[in-house]
Design a protein around this motif. Structure first.
Motif, PDB file in Angstrom:
ATOM      1  N   ARG A 115      23.931  58.075  93.092  1.00 62.82           N
ATOM      2  CA  ARG A 115      23.626  56.643  92.966  1.00 62.82           C
ATOM      3  C   ARG A 115      23.809  55.923  94.288  1.00 62.82           C
ATOM      4  N   GLU A 116      24.907  56.272  94.954  1.00 65.02           N
ATOM      5  CA  GLU A 116      25.159  55.630  96.242  1.00 65.02           C
ATOM      6  C   GLU A 116      24.019  55.894  97.218  1.00 65.02           C
ATOM      7  N   LEU A 117      23.572  57.131  97.215  1.00 63.66           N
ATOM      8  CA  LEU A 117      22.477  57.481  98.117  1.00 63.66           C
ATOM      9  C   LEU A 117      21.278  56.611  97.826  1.00 63.66           C
ATOM     10  N   ALA A 118      20.983  56.469  96.531  1.00 62.18           N
ATOM     11  CA  ALA A 118      19.839  55.649  96.146  1.00 62.18           C
ATOM     12  C   ALA A 118      20.043  54.212  96.596  1.00 62.18           C
ATOM     13  N   ASP A 119      21.265  53.734  96.429  1.00 60.32           N
ATOM     14  CA  ASP A 119      21.532  52.358  96.835  1.00 60.32           C
ATOM     15  C   ASP A 119      21.362  52.172  98.333  1.00 60.32           C
ATOM     16  N   GLN A 120      21.560  53.247  99.078  1.00 60.08           N
ATOM     17  CA  GLN A 120      21.332  53.151 100.524  1.00 60.08           C
ATOM     18  C   GLN A 120      19.855  53.273 100.890  1.00 60.08           C
ATOM     19  N   GLY A 121      19.020  53.357  99.863  1.00 62.11           N
ATOM     20  CA  GLY A 121      17.582  53.414 100.133  1.00 62.11           C
ATOM     21  C   GLY A 121      17.034  54.819 100.218  1.00 62.11           C
ATOM     22  N   LYS A 122      17.867  55.808  99.909  1.00 58.07           N
ATOM     23  CA  LYS A 122      17.347  57.179  99.928  1.00 58.07           C
ATOM     24  C   LYS A 122      16.731  57.496  98.578  1.00 58.07           C
ATOM     25  N   SER A 123      15.947  58.533  98.542  1.00 56.04           N
ATOM     26  CA  SER A 123      15.336  58.898  97.269  1.00 56.04           C
ATOM     27  C   SER A 123      15.810  60.286  96.847  1.00 56.04           C
ATOM     28  N   VAL A 124      15.973  60.436  95.556  1.00 53.69           N
ATOM     29  CA  VAL A 124      16.523  61.687  95.029  1.00 53.69           C
ATOM     30  C   VAL A 124      15.637  62.180  93.889  1.00 53.69           C
ATOM     31  N   LEU A 125      15.305  63.454  93.941  1.00 60.89           N
ATOM     32  CA  LEU A 125      14.629  64.083  92.804  1.00 60.89           C
ATOM     33  C   LEU A 125      15.646  65.030  92.199  1.00 60.89           C
ATOM     34  N   PHE A 126      15.872  64.890  90.896  1.00 60.98           N
ATOM     35  CA  PHE A 126      17.053  65.482  90.299  1.00 60.98           C
ATOM     36  C   PHE A 126      16.654  66.256  89.056  1.00 60.98           C
ATOM     37  N   TYR A 127      16.783  67.579  89.128  1.00 57.78           N
ATOM     38  CA  TYR A 127      16.546  68.358  87.911  1.00 57.78           C
ATOM     39  C   TYR A 127      17.887  68.708  87.321  1.00 57.78           C
ATOM     40  N   THR A 128      18.001  68.579  86.015  1.00 57.12           N
ATOM     41  CA  THR A 128      19.256  68.986  85.398  1.00 57.12           C
ATOM     42  C   THR A 128      18.992  69.686  84.081  1.00 57.12           C
ATOM     43  N   SER A 129      19.868  70.632  83.777  1.00 53.06           N
ATOM     44  CA  SER A 129      19.736  71.307  82.493  1.00 53.06           C
ATOM     45  C   SER A 129      20.574  70.593  81.431  1.00 53.06           C
ATOM     46  N   GLU A 130      21.350  69.592  81.848  1.00 47.97           N
ATOM     47  CA  GLU A 130      22.142  68.835  80.867  1.00 47.97           C
ATOM     48  C   GLU A 130      21.506  67.465  80.667  1.00 47.97           C
ATOM     49  N   LEU A 131      20.949  67.297  79.499  1.00 47.07           N
ATOM     50  CA  LEU A 131      20.115  66.112  79.291  1.00 47.07           C
ATOM     51  C   LEU A 131      20.890  64.804  79.421  1.00 47.07           C
ATOM     52  N   GLU A 132      22.165  64.810  79.012  1.00 42.28           N
ATOM     53  CA  GLU A 132      22.902  63.539  79.062  1.00 42.28           C
ATOM     54  C   GLU A 132      23.031  63.023  80.493  1.00 42.28           C
ATOM     55  N   GLU A 133      22.967  63.928  81.455  1.00 41.54           N
ATOM     56  CA  GLU A 133      23.084  63.494  82.845  1.00 41.54           C
ATOM     57  C   GLU A 133      21.937  62.581  83.248  1.00 41.54           C
ATOM     58  N   VAL A 134      20.790  62.838  82.632  1.00 40.66           N
ATOM     59  CA  VAL A 134      19.608  62.049  82.970  1.00 40.66           C
ATOM     60  C   VAL A 134      19.892  60.568  82.776  1.00 40.66           C
ATOM     61  N   GLN A 135      20.504  60.289  81.631  1.00 39.65           N
ATOM     62  CA  GLN A 135      20.788  58.886  81.344  1.00 39.65           C
ATOM     63  C   GLN A 135      21.774  58.301  82.327  1.00 39.65           C
TER      64      GLN A 135
END
Ligand SMILES: Nc1ncnc2c1ncn2[C@@H]1O[C@H](COP(=O)(O)OP(=O)(O)OP(=O)(O)O)[C@@H](O)[C@H]1O
Ligand SMILES: Nc1ncnc2c1ncn2[C@@H]1O[C@H](COP(=O)(O)OP(=O)(O)OP(=O)(O)O)[C@@H](O)[C@H]1O
Ligand SMILES: [Mg+2]
Ligand SMILES: [Mg+2]
Lengths: 326, 512, 323, 321
Positions: free
Chosen positions: B435-455
């Motif tokens: 989240r911090e990275l995103a707040d600094q204007g960076k972009s993140v593509l995030f794959y996860t096998s744990e669905l709750e993390e998505v939220q």
């Protein structure tokens, strides 16, 4: 943090850990033991002259072992160093008859660069196993040298005086060869520890896939490495001919296996990623002293070779035991 | 009825040089129970499993099997004693086919096949070479191989960590039945859902010491976490993202634009945008092409069609170096793919600096040091064993893979399942970091096998099925059932009640 | 079928290469016949055993630098034992020498397991030890061989009624095939064989699958020693003497192993590929001699062929990985 | 002479050594000079007796008329030589004898080589003292032949003691390190016998500023040069001509042309050139050849056996090249 901080650690254990953190120390101790054995067997042999001789003969071995160390750190090996060293020595000695020594030396290093380049491309681009690649180029190199040799039979050979000075000379009892060796050794150690290239050598040898994902182009590293290795071997050849003063078609071949052994005794892993050059230098000294020890001992040649093998095995095993931290 | 423990270990100690992996561990497993082994990263769970199954020797400790002191000196011994482990890493011989692997361990083939089918892999060819089989399937094969010899105690070390939801569900199902039929299971996982759904009791390890054994009952999680971490963990969780919070106004130019990307047969047609300041989640079942998507964006494999644009300019990546130059960093899910294990933490973090030809020269040690130290601090990496990354625990290794790109200041980070096998606290830290990275204007593509993390982390969800993007929706709509439905390729709002156990191959898929 | 082609493709390619070379040989020297083929097989014999010895340890994930020295030691031992002894005595010499190879090989393996020194260093050390031992047994080439032993590799196997075919089946070939098959085929099918592949492929995974890693490694080296002893016997049988200085078998064995499609690093490949590679390499040498190529150029050609074939192999693996 | 009509095969098992290279060039030059050879077929590589069997059999397959062979071992290649004779091929062994009775042998007498040099050395040091014995390669048959000659001379001088015996492996670098190591021990010695690794030994003595002692070596160009130029060096070069290869070709051609020699074995006796006497010095001056590679023996021709010129052997070209 850990219980070890609370309980008193036995002295033996502490000593072992101390050695494990500084692997050079046990290695030097092994070297000193060998020298002591030599001195006991032949009292008086360990004198200034002997030390100078030992250093003179250890230096070419140590440089070639440096080639092995660096290539082994990437999980490779360079078996062509013997051929390359021989080629540059022989070519220099025969070319110097016609050309200025500087020109002759440049000509002599051309095949070294070429062989290094071919090795590097074969290993780095085509992914041929380094053992086979360097073995193959060394066969090819030997063949080329044989062909070349026939064209210069009549021209004779010469050793430029400054190479002889560098190879055999002493200044205040110190071998002049150190003038070449110390900068080379410092350069290798510095490269491995403090340069980006050195980091990549370790990284590529440890986990090539990881290095790739970090943006490392494997072929660039490997090609540069094998070229450097070959050039170092070529320079060794020039130094060695200054020491031996007899150009032959198999001059440096006998150094190949010992150079691998020196690197391994010095603690470099043949699987890559682990080791360094300072250990290798001590490894080369150990092998040179061992050779002397066996020359001095009067016993049948067979027994001498058996002893050599057993001591190499023993030294390596003892060293591993000492530095192992588990 | 007296229930004597099937397996009883007390006072187990194991040290590696200066590092104490196990200080005083004990574990007692009753017949017929599913026993959770819990602990933060580096607590010593794997070490204990390895000792119990003879893979390594303890320095001290007593191990009783069925009340008898029995020396388990090798995995073969453990096997004979009825102890069968599934380790954290796949244990099939990579160059042998599955059939030979079975022969090697003396596993009967027919029960194995039955278990494999039961675990949700209907079409396994046992003449396939293990090396060619995807990781998740290998884990299942490991489990099936263990089940086939009907062990008394099954030890599962983070068995579900690398599995997609559908396979994980089947594993849980099977493990539960093991317990019912009187066999014992030691189950290691960092997912509380699984623990509470499955386990009867839990042993909690902290810093190599057993700090408690608890019965699993509703509400016990809080206590376990407390025991694991030794202190109350602050409840602040990264809240699910609100659309209003999304840092990136939609009109800003996309950082990464992917159009009609194709890779071999696995990835057929993928298009999406990734904006600066955004975390986009990728949701997919196992083997839907997400591996290929990430590898292609990272320059690791070459796409067979489609375009990738960075900051509006089309790019072609021939090598990861090209992607890195375009500011795209890739954190693979398997940390052994990303780390040079024998090298120090520092060298690992600094590795990308020296990669480019012009950086091959002398290193500015002071500058490197400060960058590395700040990255280590930011991720709170435990650097007690920093001389060799392989001596760090799994979670700390995972952090190093990310720290590298923080230090390198990459603009776009592709994270493939970065929380695989990581304890709750570290997970929280990673969510926060993303989240911090995103707040600094960076972009993140995030794959996860744990669905709750998505939220918890993402702004937007990209659902991939059968190598295609089947849906993209904002995070507010992404509750778990919705995600699950989408992951199975069902259109949003479909009425059918498709359970987790639905067979992928028979599910009504929108045909290409 | 595709699986078979994929797994055996390299060996098939080598066989094709061998046939092509054979045709070329026939073109260079139209008189090249069964007798010459017999010579080829006899030349192949020591190399084939050396390469078998190397193959088995390479598959187990190791390397054996002492193969040549082991051949020298077993060869001088056999030759000096048979020197001046009766023909019957040789019946005992052969199993003795084979057992010696087996034991010395096992010692190699044990040293690797016990000292934990890398195999390349251990076998380098034993190279010197074995070579020294060979020099102690015979200070210079010498010794003798029983006549019947010598005869086992001379001539052809007579198949009644088929003189045409039997002329092409030299005894040496039968000996080679029988000895390799007696050991290799049961091994490959046994659990031990699988274990050898397993420790070469992944030692950790093998250990965790319950393979006794140490024991398997020792056995692999023991078998390597056994093959090397066969190679040593083959040397004595063909030359009639024992020579304490090893021939060029070490490097040749490593080269043939790689050419034969066995990965240095372990776990992959078989014995057939390296054996065919040996035939190819020997036939190349024959062709170079028949062509009367400048001897100084032959080293270049042999080196170039080796590099080219391996590069080609690497190239097609790269291509297949991409597609 | 007759017009060219023969193909001659050559088998040699040591590569990259000056002596063997000279032998090959002598064979080529003689084949060219004779005018009777259409093609040479040379198998020249580093191998053992078994490898030489292979090479000889390949030469038989190539249907050569004669084979000149420098045997890896006298007995080890018997079977292939026998097969060659059966195939009607003339076999001539050079440099060393072979046990196959049908083969012709024209050889340097290795035992005599060592005996001659050792005897001179022992006389030179006054029949008593300590000598260093630097042998060739352990386990090589030429080395063990030379050892016989050396021991024979030693038996004649009971007061001479071998204080140090090592194998140089015929490697220059090993020889040099070994003698330097020995010098460093400080043990006194009165003379050095070498098996042909000679010039590096003199170099080592000079470099380490040890008093020069008598040195026996071979007739290598480098060593002969040193005997002429190094101040205070007393020594002797024993001839071991690599040009024996050319003699082998001549013998093979004679036999092919029907002129069989009276004996199967023709030994070329070695000569000793020393610089202790004035006439010896003159001889050494006359044979010295600084233009040759230092590893090459200076006796590049054998009177009565070779007919090529110096230019021809140095050009190292055979028929058809
Ligand atoms: N080979 C080793 N050398 C030194 N220390 C080690 C080694 N292996 C593990 N350790 C240390 O032992 C501790 C426990 O490690 P272990 O792998 O058992 O943790 P874990 O509970 O499985 O953690 P995770 O959940 O992160 O995998 C860690 O602090 C680690 O640094
Ligand atoms: N953790 C490990 N990972 C990989 N290999 C290991 C490990 N521990 C031991 N080994 C290897 O296995 C060898 C010992 O294991 P192995 O099972 O063969 O021996 P063992 O315990 O003596 O078996 P046995 O019951 O037959 O005596 C070691 O030499 C080492 O090479
Ligand atoms: Mg764990
Ligand atoms: Mg762990």
């Amino acid at each position: 943090m850990s219980t070890t901080a609370i309980q008193p650690v036995p002295f033996g254990r502490r000593l072992k850990r101390f050695m494990a953190d500084r692997p050079l120390i046990p290695l030097i101790i092994l070297l000193v033991i060998l020298v002591l054995v030599l001195q006991i067997l032949r009292p008086g042999i360990v004198n200034e002259r002997w030390l100078a001789n030992t250093v003179k003969f250890a230096i070419p071995l140590a440089i070639l072992a440096g080639c092995q160390t660096m290539t082994m750190l990437t999980g490779g090996i360079d078996l062509s160093v013997g051929t390359v060293a021989t080629m540059s020595a022989f070519i220099m000695a025969t070319q110097v008859v016609h050309h200025d020594p500087a020109v002759a030396i440049l000509i002599a290093l051309v095949p070294a660069v070429l062989i290094g380049l071919v090795n590097g491309i074969g290993v780095g681009v085509f992914r041929v196993h380094p053992l086979i690649m360097t073995l193959g180029t060394s066969l090819i190199g030997t063949g080329c040298l044989q062909v070349y040799q026939r064209t210069v039979i009549a021209s004779g050979a010469k050793i430029p005086p400054f190479l002889a000075w560098l190879g055999t000379g002493l200044t205040y009892g110190v071998p002049n060869a150190l003038l070449l060796f110390i900068p080379v050794a410092v350069l290798i150690v510095f490269t491995l520890r403090r340069t980006g290239f050195g980091r990549l050598i370790y990284a590529v040898g440890d986990n090539e896939g990881a290095a790739r994902l970090s943006g490392v182009r494997y072929w660039q590293v490997i090609t540069a490495l094998y070229v450097i290795s070959s050039v170092l071997a070529g320079i060794t050849g020039l130094l060695y001919i200054g020491l031996i003063k007899a150009p032959s078609l198999s001059l440096a071949e006998p150094l190949v296996l010992p150079s691998v052994a020196a690197a391994v005794i010095g603690g470099t892993s043949i699987f890559g990623g682990r080791g360094g050059y300072t250990g290798t230098i001590v490894g080369a000294l150990i092998l040179t002293v061992l050779t002397t020890l066996l020359t001095i001992l009067q016993m049948p040649e067979g027994a001498r070779r058996m002893l050599f093998g057993l001591i190499v095995l023993f030294v390596t095993a003892a060293y591993l035991r000492i530095i192992e931290d588990r | 009825m007296t229930t004597n423990p099937l397996l009883d270990a007390t006072g187990v100690v194991k040290t590696y040089g200066a590092v104490v992996a196990l200080r005083n561990a004990s574990l007692s497993v009753l017949p017929g129970e599913v026993h959770a082994l819990m602990g933060a990263n580096g607590a010593g769970k794997s070490t204990l499993v390895k000792i119990l199954t003879g893979a390594i020797r303890a320095d001290a400790g007593h191990i009783l099997i069925r009340g008898e002191a029995r020396e388990v000196r090798s995995p073969a011994d453990a096997r004979r004693a009825g102890l069968l482990p599934v380790y954290q890493e796949p244990s099939l011989i990579p160059d042998l086919d599955v059939a030979s692997n079975l022969r090697l361990t003396g596993t009967p083939v027919e029960p194995f096949r039955a278990w494999v089918r039961e675990l949700g892999i209907p079409d396994l060819d046992i003449r396939d070479i293990a090396r060619d089989i995807p990781l998740a399937v290998l884990r299942v094969l490991d489990l099936a191989r263990a089940l086939a010899v009907e062990p008394d105690v099954l030890l599962l070390d983070e068995m579900t960590a690398a599995l997609p939801a559908n396979l994980a569900e089947k594993v849980l199902e099977v493990v539960r039945r093991q317990g019912d039929s009187g066999r014992s299971v030691i189950f290691i996982s960092h997912r509380f859902v699984e623990i509470s759904a499955l386990c009867d009791r839990a042993t909690v390890l902290r810093d190599g010491e057993t700090v408690g054994v608890v019965d699993i009952e509703p509400g016990v999680e809080e206590r376990i976490v407390e025991m694991m971490l030794g202190a109350r963990i602050e409840k602040t969780q990264v809240a699910a993202r609100q659309a209003s919070q999304a840092a990136s106004p939609r009109d800003s130019r996309a950082r990464l634009g992917v159009a009609n990307l194709r890779v071999g047969t696995k990835l057929n047609d993928v298009s999406f945008d990734l904006a600066n300041g955004e975390v986009a989640g990728v949701v997919a079942l196992e083997g839907q092409g997400q591996d290929e998507l990430f590898a292609a964006l990272a320059g690791s494999i070459r796409p067979s069609g489609g375009t990738i644009e960075v900051d509006g300019k089309p790019v072609k990546f021939a090598h990861p170096a090209d992607a890195i130059r375009a500011g795209i960093a890739y954190v693979p899910g398997d940390r052994t793919e990303a780390l040079t294990m024998q090298r120090s933490v520092r060298e690992n973090i600094a590795l990308p600096f020296s990669a480019a030809l012009r950086n091959w020269g002398p290193i500015n040690m002071a500058q490197e040091r400060s960058r590395v130290v700040s990255a280590i601090e930011r991720l709170q990496i435990d650097t007690r064993a920093q001389r060799e990354v392989q001596r760090l625990s799994g979670g700390n290794q995972q952090k190093v893979t990310i720290a590298r790109w923080i230090a390198a200041e990459a603009q776009t980070i592709l994270c493939f399942d970065p929380t695989r096998g990581i304890d709750v606290r570290t997970k929280q830290e990673i969510y926060k970091l993303l989240r911090e990275l995103a707040d600094q204007g960076k972009s993140v593509l995030f794959y996860t096998s744990e669905l709750e993390e998505v939220q918890r982390v993402c702004d937007r969800v990209i659902v991939i099925f059968g190598g295609r993007v089947v849906d993209v929706f904002p995070v507010e709509l992404a509750d778990e059932p919705a995600l699950m439905r989408a992951a199975y390729g069902l259109p949003r709002g479909a009425k059918e009640d498709v359970g987790i156990l639905a067979d992928i191959h028979s599910s009504p898929v929108a045909k290409p | 079928m595709t699986r078979l082609v994929r797994r055996q493709g390299w060996v098939a390619g080598l066989l094709v290469l061998f046939v092509v070379l054979f045709v070329i040989t026939k073109l260079i020297q139209p008189g090249y016949g069964s007798g010459d083929f017999g010579s080829l097989v006899r030349a192949v014999l020591p190399y084939a055993f050396a390469v078998a010895a190397q193959t088995i340890v390479v598959i187990a994930g190791g390397i054996d630098l002492s193969v040549g020295a082991m051949m020298a030691l077993t060869s001088v031992t056999a030759a000096s034992m048979m020197d001046g002894a009766s023909e019957e005595y040789a019946v005992f010499v052969v199993p003795f020498v084979l057992a010696m190879g087996l034991v010395l090989g096992a010692v190699n393996g044990m040293l690797i397991v016990v000292t934990r020194v890398p195999d390349i260093v251990v076998t380098l050390a034993t190279l010197f030890v074995l070579q020294g031992a060979a020099l102690l047994v015979l200070g210079a080439p010498g010794g003798a061989v029983a006549e019947w032993l010598r005869a086992t590799i001379v001539g052809t196997v007579a198949i009644p009624g088929l003189p045409e075919i039997s002329a092409w089946i030299p005894k040496a070939l039968v000996l080679l095939v029988v000895f390799l098959c007696i050991i290799w085929i049961p091994l490959k099918r046994s659990k031990l064989g699988l274990s050898i592949y397993a420790i070469g492929s992944s030692e950790l995974a093998a250990f965790r699958s319950g393979v006794p890693v140490a024991r398997t490694r020792i056995i692999a080296y023991a078998l390597s020693g056994l093959f090397a002893a066969m190679g040593g016997l083959a040397l004595t049988m063909s030359t009639g003497i024992g020579a304490p200085i090893p021939g060029p078998y070490l490097l040749a064995s490593v080269a043939a192993v790689v050419l034969g499609g066995v990965a240095l690093g372990g776990g992959k490949g078989g014995l057939l590929g390296p054996i065919v590679a040996v035939f190819v390499l020997r036939l190349v040498r024959t062709d170079l001699t028949l062509l009367a190529i400048d001897p100084n150029v032959t080293a270049i050609i042999e080196g170039a062929i080796m590099v080219a074939v391996v590069m080609f192999g690497a190239f097609i693996t790269m291509r297949s990985r991409q597609s | 002479s007759a017009e060219a009509k023969y193909t001659i095969g050559v088998s040699n098992t040591v590569q990259g050594n000056g002596w063997r290279e000279e032998m090959i060039c002598a064979i080529k030059a003689q084949a060219l000079a004779s005018g009777q050879v259409t093609k040479l077929n040379i198998a020249h590589r580093n191998t053992d007796a078994a490898g030489q069997l292979e090479d000889i059999r390949n030469l038989i397959s190539a249907k050569v008329n004669a084979i000149v062979v420098n045997p890896a071992d006298p007995a080890g290649i018997k079977s292939a030589l026998e097969e060659a004779t059966k195939a009607g091929i003339v076999v001539v062994a050079v440099d060393q004898a072979v046990t196959e009775p049908s083969a012709y042998i024209i050889s340097n007498n290795q035992e005599q080589y060592a005996y001659l040099g050792a005897k001179w050395l022992f006389q030179q040091i006054g029949g008593k003292g300590d000598v260093v014995y630097m042998r060739g390669a352990a386990g090589a048959s030429a080395d063990s032949d030379r050892d016989k000659g050396f021991k024979k001379a030693l038996a004649e001088f009971p007061d001479v003691k071998v204080v140090h015996e090592v194998f140089t492996g015929w490697q220059q670098d090993q020889g040099k390190q070994q003698i330097l190591d020995f010098i460093a021990t400080g043990s006194p010695f009165n003379g050095i016998w070498t098996s042909g690794i000679d010039n590096v030994i003199v170099d080592a003595l000079v470099e380490s500023q040890t008093p020069l002692v008598p040195v026996v070596g071979a007739d290598n160009a480098g060593f002969v040069g040193q005997l002429n130029s190094v101040e205070g060096l007393v020594g002797a070069a024993v001839t071991n001509p690599g040009s024996i290869g050319g003699a082998g070709v001549t013998l093979a051609l004679q036999i092919l042309n029907g002129k069989k020699p009276a004996e199967q074995t023709v030994l070329v006796e070695p000569q000793l050139w020393e610089n202790a006497t004035e006439e010896g010095k003159a001889k050494l001056k006359s044979v010295a050849d600084p233009s040759l590679s230092p590893e090459w023996p200076v006796s590049i021709s054998i009177p009565e056996w070779t007919t090529y010129t110096k230019d021809q052997i140095i050009a190292c070209k055979g028929p058809g090249e």
